[in-house]
Design a protein around this motif. Structure first.
Motif, mmCIF file in Angstrom:
data_model
loop_
_atom_site.group_PDB
_atom_site.id
_atom_site.type_symbol
_atom_site.label_atom_id
_atom_site.label_comp_id
_atom_site.label_asym_id
_atom_site.label_seq_id
_atom_site.Cartn_x
_atom_site.Cartn_y
_atom_site.Cartn_z
ATOM 1 N N MET A 159 -44.256 -36.214 -45.421
ATOM 2 C CA MET A 159 -44.258 -35.394 -46.630
ATOM 3 C C MET A 159 -44.212 -33.928 -46.238
ATOM 4 N N ALA A 160 -43.317 -33.177 -46.849
ATOM 5 C CA ALA A 160 -43.125 -31.781 -46.448
ATOM 6 C C ALA A 160 -43.241 -30.839 -47.633
ATOM 7 N N TRP A 161 -44.180 -31.127 -48.533
ATOM 8 C CA TRP A 161 -44.388 -30.222 -49.649
ATOM 9 C C TRP A 161 -45.174 -29.028 -49.157
ATOM 10 N N SER A 162 -44.944 -27.882 -49.779
ATOM 11 C CA SER A 162 -45.667 -26.670 -49.383
ATOM 12 C C SER A 162 -46.869 -26.475 -50.286
ATOM 13 N N SER A 163 -47.987 -26.179 -49.684
ATOM 14 C CA SER A 163 -49.192 -25.919 -50.470
ATOM 15 C C SER A 163 -49.366 -24.424 -50.638
ATOM 16 N N SER A 164 -49.933 -24.033 -51.763
ATOM 17 C CA SER A 164 -50.119 -22.616 -52.049
ATOM 18 C C SER A 164 -51.249 -22.065 -51.197
ATOM 19 N N PRO A 165 -51.131 -20.837 -50.682
ATOM 20 C CA PRO A 165 -52.252 -20.229 -49.975
ATOM 21 C C PRO A 165 -53.408 -19.990 -50.924
ATOM 22 N N ALA A 223 -51.012 -25.431 -63.451
ATOM 23 C CA ALA A 223 -49.825 -26.255 -63.212
ATOM 24 C C ALA A 223 -50.129 -27.277 -62.129
ATOM 25 N N GLY A 224 -49.641 -28.494 -62.341
ATOM 26 C CA GLY A 224 -49.842 -29.544 -61.353
ATOM 27 C C GLY A 224 -48.868 -29.429 -60.200
ATOM 28 N N PHE A 225 -47.567 -29.448 -60.512
ATOM 29 C CA PHE A 225 -46.519 -29.420 -59.509
ATOM 30 C C PHE A 225 -45.409 -28.475 -59.957
ATOM 31 N N GLU A 226 -44.866 -27.714 -59.015
ATOM 32 C CA GLU A 226 -43.643 -26.964 -59.270
ATOM 33 C C GLU A 226 -42.499 -27.748 -58.643
ATOM 34 N N PRO A 251 -40.168 -28.719 -52.647
ATOM 35 C CA PRO A 251 -38.933 -27.970 -52.340
ATOM 36 C C PRO A 251 -37.684 -28.624 -52.900
ATOM 37 N N ASP A 252 -36.616 -27.853 -52.961
ATOM 38 C CA ASP A 252 -35.350 -28.339 -53.506
ATOM 39 C C ASP A 252 -34.777 -29.507 -52.715
ATOM 40 N N ASP A 253 -35.047 -29.548 -51.427
ATOM 41 C CA ASP A 253 -34.457 -30.597 -50.595
ATOM 42 C C ASP A 253 -35.345 -31.828 -50.448
ATOM 43 N N TRP A 254 -36.404 -31.910 -51.262
ATOM 44 C CA TRP A 254 -37.280 -33.090 -51.182
ATOM 45 C C TRP A 254 -36.515 -34.334 -51.639
ATOM 46 N N PRO A 255 -36.360 -35.363 -50.769
ATOM 47 C CA PRO A 255 -35.536 -36.524 -51.118
ATOM 48 C C PRO A 255 -36.251 -37.580 -51.933
ATOM 49 N N LEU A 258 -48.572 -27.261 -56.893
ATOM 50 C CA LEU A 258 -48.112 -27.769 -55.611
ATOM 51 C C LEU A 258 -46.589 -27.722 -55.604
ATOM 52 N N VAL A 259 -46.009 -26.963 -54.688
ATOM 53 C CA VAL A 259 -44.573 -26.690 -54.702
ATOM 54 C C VAL A 259 -43.811 -27.799 -53.972
#
Length: 226
Positions: free
Chosen positions: A1-7, A187-190, A19-23, A16-17
């Motif tokens: 899993m490669a989601w980015s977490s907010s600082p 917000a839950g997820f971006e 990314p556009d390339d999340w498959p 929780l962001v």
């Protein structure tokens, strides 16, 4: 899993962001209604992750507005599962916290999509009951915020009744080029600007019975188009 977490210093309304390339995840890793087996591309957000993120949102809300009586205004139909789970988490936290939120749940229906396209005219159904919100602490629970146009219209309508407090929590926020700069308070997820279904989010009333949030196939869009 490669989601980015907010600082830690990032605003909570970023979520929780993803990314556009999340498959997403392969469908055969999860269970879902068999009649949708040919209609989905992938599982985008599994139900378990939705549950954990919702519990964290409930904790944030408790920390911010605990020790208050609030009216939870659920935006139907897509928000009903998120709202039910969020309210249950808040109740559980209230039982074991120094703070307590007393809640009343009400509903409003907003129609803003036909097929997978946002409509120009936004319909607010059930608005005649909103006069009860005068002087109240109101938490709007929404399933997804896209351009922000729908939520801005709803907020403008509710503000006419002069609530004491007005906050918004949305499970999903889309990154869209047409965005009007609106962000909910929580917000839950971006997510990327894609059309998702499941967890009560629908495509022409189909797919609400999915527990996971999934990406619908182009074939299914044609199949269920009205």
């Amino acid at each position: 899993m490669a989601w980015s977490s907010s600082p830690a210093s990032a605003p909570r309304n970023q979520g929780l962001v993803i990314p556009d390339d999340w498959p997403g995840y392969k469908l055969d890793l999860f269970t879902f209604p068999h009649h949708y087996s040919e209609d989905l591309e992938c599982v985008f957000i599994p139900h378990g992750i939705i549950t954990d993120r919702t519990e964290r949102l409930a904790k944030n809300i408790m920390n911010d507005i605990g020790d208050n009586y609030i009216t939870v205004l659920c935006v139907l139909k897509g928000g009903y599962k998120f709202c039910a789970d969020l309210v249950e988490h808040i109740k559980n936290l209230s039982r074991n916290s120094d703070k307590f939120i007393s809640m009343r749940v009400d509903f409003v229906k907003v129609k803003s999509y036909c097929n997978d396209q946002s409509m120009e005219e936004i319909q607010i159904i059930g608005g005649e009951e909103l006069s009860k919100l005068t002087g109240k602490n109101v938490l709007i629970v929404e399933d997804i915020v896209g351009t922000g146009r729908t939520m801005r219209s709803l907020l403008s309508h509710i503000e006419k009744f002069k609530p004491k407090m007005l906050k918004v929590v949305s499970l999903l926020v889309k990154r869209t080029q047409e965005g009007h700069g609106y962000r909910p308070d929580y917000a839950g997820f971006e997510i990327p600007n894609i059309f998702v279904v499941g967890y009560a989010l629908d495509y022409n009333e189909y797919f609400r019975d999915l527990n996971h949030i999934c990406i619908i196939s182009e074939k299914a869009k044609a199949k269920y188009k009205v």
